[in-house]
Write an enzyme that holds these catalytic residues in place. Structure first.
Site, PDB file in Angstrom:
ATOM      1  N   ASP A  60      44.968  37.109  53.890  1.00  0.00           N
ATOM      2  CA  ASP A  60      44.068  37.715  54.861  1.00  0.00           C
ATOM      3  C   ASP A  60      44.685  37.534  56.247  1.00  0.00           C
ATOM      4  O   ASP A  60      45.442  36.597  56.491  1.00  0.00           O
ATOM      5  CB  ASP A  60      42.702  37.042  54.781  1.00  0.00           C
ATOM      6  CG  ASP A  60      41.622  37.802  55.530  1.00  0.00           C
ATOM      7  OD1 ASP A  60      41.936  38.868  56.079  1.00  0.00           O
ATOM      8  OD2 ASP A  60      40.486  37.322  55.556  1.00  0.00           O
TER       9      ASP A  60
ATOM     10  N   GLY B 273      33.485  43.683  56.415  1.00  0.00           N
ATOM     11  CA  GLY B 273      32.237  43.694  57.155  1.00  0.00           C
ATOM     12  C   GLY B 273      30.974  43.627  56.324  1.00  0.00           C
ATOM     13  O   GLY B 273      29.876  43.851  56.846  1.00  0.00           O
TER      14      GLY B 273
ATOM     15  N   ASP C 198      37.387  38.412  46.346  1.00  0.00           N
ATOM     16  CA  ASP C 198      37.689  37.008  46.625  1.00  0.00           C
ATOM     17  C   ASP C 198      36.444  36.347  47.183  1.00  0.00           C
ATOM     18  O   ASP C 198      35.598  37.010  47.787  1.00  0.00           O
ATOM     19  CB  ASP C 198      38.834  36.883  47.636  1.00  0.00           C
ATOM     20  CG  ASP C 198      38.335  37.065  49.065  1.00  0.00           C
ATOM     21  OD1 ASP C 198      38.146  36.049  49.774  1.00  0.00           O
ATOM     22  OD2 ASP C 198      38.108  38.216  49.488  1.00  0.00           O
TER      23      ASP C 198
END
Length: 375
Positions: A91, A220, A270
């Protein structure tokens, strides 16, 4: 890179193969979270051989701060550093910066933030986040984005989405004009934003698709909105993503969340929940959720599930597991963490089998209810 194999006849659930230089990943898939180069309480051999993780996730924000790019590059990248020879996704750190709302500043250039370790000041830009992930050598790298909170005014979400889009374009250019460092290829995923506003989600999906990333993530969500709203937006979002690209729903979630979102066309997930909950004594099973600290297990001198492929369920008495947690023994954290990760990977493997034989739509609603129950 991604080959779509089969789609359910009565839902959007699908199977595929995601190919990387460190191995192929069968989707749908759950990625255990190894934020700082370690999946908590589980060593790499067990992660591969017992949990059967196909891919794990690392975090650019944390690894950039510690151990840092110099050490990571001298070690030969994250695979070599942690001795993991299967795929890794990193990420970008956008969510971590979002969580530091009192210690960060967002501008056109990038995100300035203070380290949670020592208060030192740093700047993440779309370009240097790509550079850091080149140093990490992960198989899949994520763009820098802003994750707006929930709830938020539409005007703010729209402005935030525009910033993410401009950063995405710069990040894509930085990726396409740079090269991997360690002899294996890397792919880059874009991140769709837009909060819970469908017109913004559609706009963001179309813009991210136009940049021709190797995969697309739905960002989001799982930031405080109700589950039903998350499912609604996910379902809408997958309608506007290219079928031929893998779809990654970031930061989700419970076993029931995973099944519901597989049904809505998501390929990758995840979440820290399996290991975080394990450390608090909660395990996930195919019969429901169990709190190992509960007194009801004190005199239960049988394993929970002798047919399940984890030591916790098949080998150890529940009374012993209860004892480990009451005595704060580290073995309890290890066994519970491996159980939860094994269960998540089993659940995705079972979902894949059900999609392949076209029984998924009959199976997942009941399984979603069962795995969410407290035992």
């Amino acid at each position: 890179m991604f080959k779509l194999e089969k789609t359910s006849s009565s839902s959007k659930a699908r199977t595929g193969i995601l190919k990387t230089d460190h191995g192929s990943i069968k989707t749908p898939i759950f990625m255990p979270v190894g934020t700082v180069g370690s999946v908590k309480a589980v060593n790499q051999d067990d992660l591969a051989d017992k949990v059967k993780a196909q891919i794990i996730l690392g975090n650019t924000y944390h690894l950039y701060l510690r151990p840092g790019n110099e050490i990571m590059e001298n070690a030969g990248g994250l695979h070599s550093f942690m001795r993991w020879d299967r795929p890794i996704l990193t990420d970008s750190g956008g969510y971590q910066i979002f969580s530091l709302s009192d210690n960060r500043k967002l501008e056109e250039e990038g995100a300035t933030f203070k380290s949670h370790l020592d208060g030192s000041k740093h700047l993440f830009t779309p370009e240097n986040v790509v550079e850091t992930q080149r140093v990490l050598g992960s198989d899949i790298i994520m763009i820098l984005d802003e994750c707006p909170p929930y709830p938020a005014e539409k005007s703010y979400v729209h402005e935030s989405m525009g910033l993410t889009h401009r950063w995405a374009k710069r990040g894509r250019e930085a990726f396409l004009t740079s090269k991997p460092k360690y002899g294996h290829s890397q792919a880059q995923f874009g991140i769709v934003q837009g909060g819970t506003f469908k017109d913004l989600r559609k706009e963001s999906s179309e813009y991210m698709a136009s940049l021709n990333f190797e995969g697309l993530a739905i960002g989001g969500l799982s930031v405080g909105e109700p589950n039903e709203l998350m499912y609604e937006i996910t379902d809408f979002n997958t309608e506007h993503l290219p079928e031929e690209k893998p779809r990654y729903l970031m930061g989700v979630g419970t076993p029931a969340n995973l099944l519901q979102c597989v049904a809505r066309g998501v390929d990758m997930f995840d979440c820290v929940m399996p290991t975080r909950n394990a450390r608090n004594g909660m395990i996930f099973t195919r019969y429901g959720k169990i709190n190992l600290r509960n007194a009801k297990w004190k005199h239960h001198h049988q394993p929970l599930d002798t047919d399940f492929p984890s030591d916790l369920c098949s080998k150890y008495k529940m009374s012993y597991l209860h004892h480990l947690f009451k005595a704060n023994e580290l073995l309890g954290l290890e066994l519970a963490s491996k159980q939860n990760l094994t269960f998540y990977l089993w659940l995705m493997s079972e979902a894949r089998s059900r999609i392949e034989d076209d029984t998924f739509s009959d199976w997942y609603p009941g399984m979603s209810e069962t795995v969410d129950k407290k035992i």
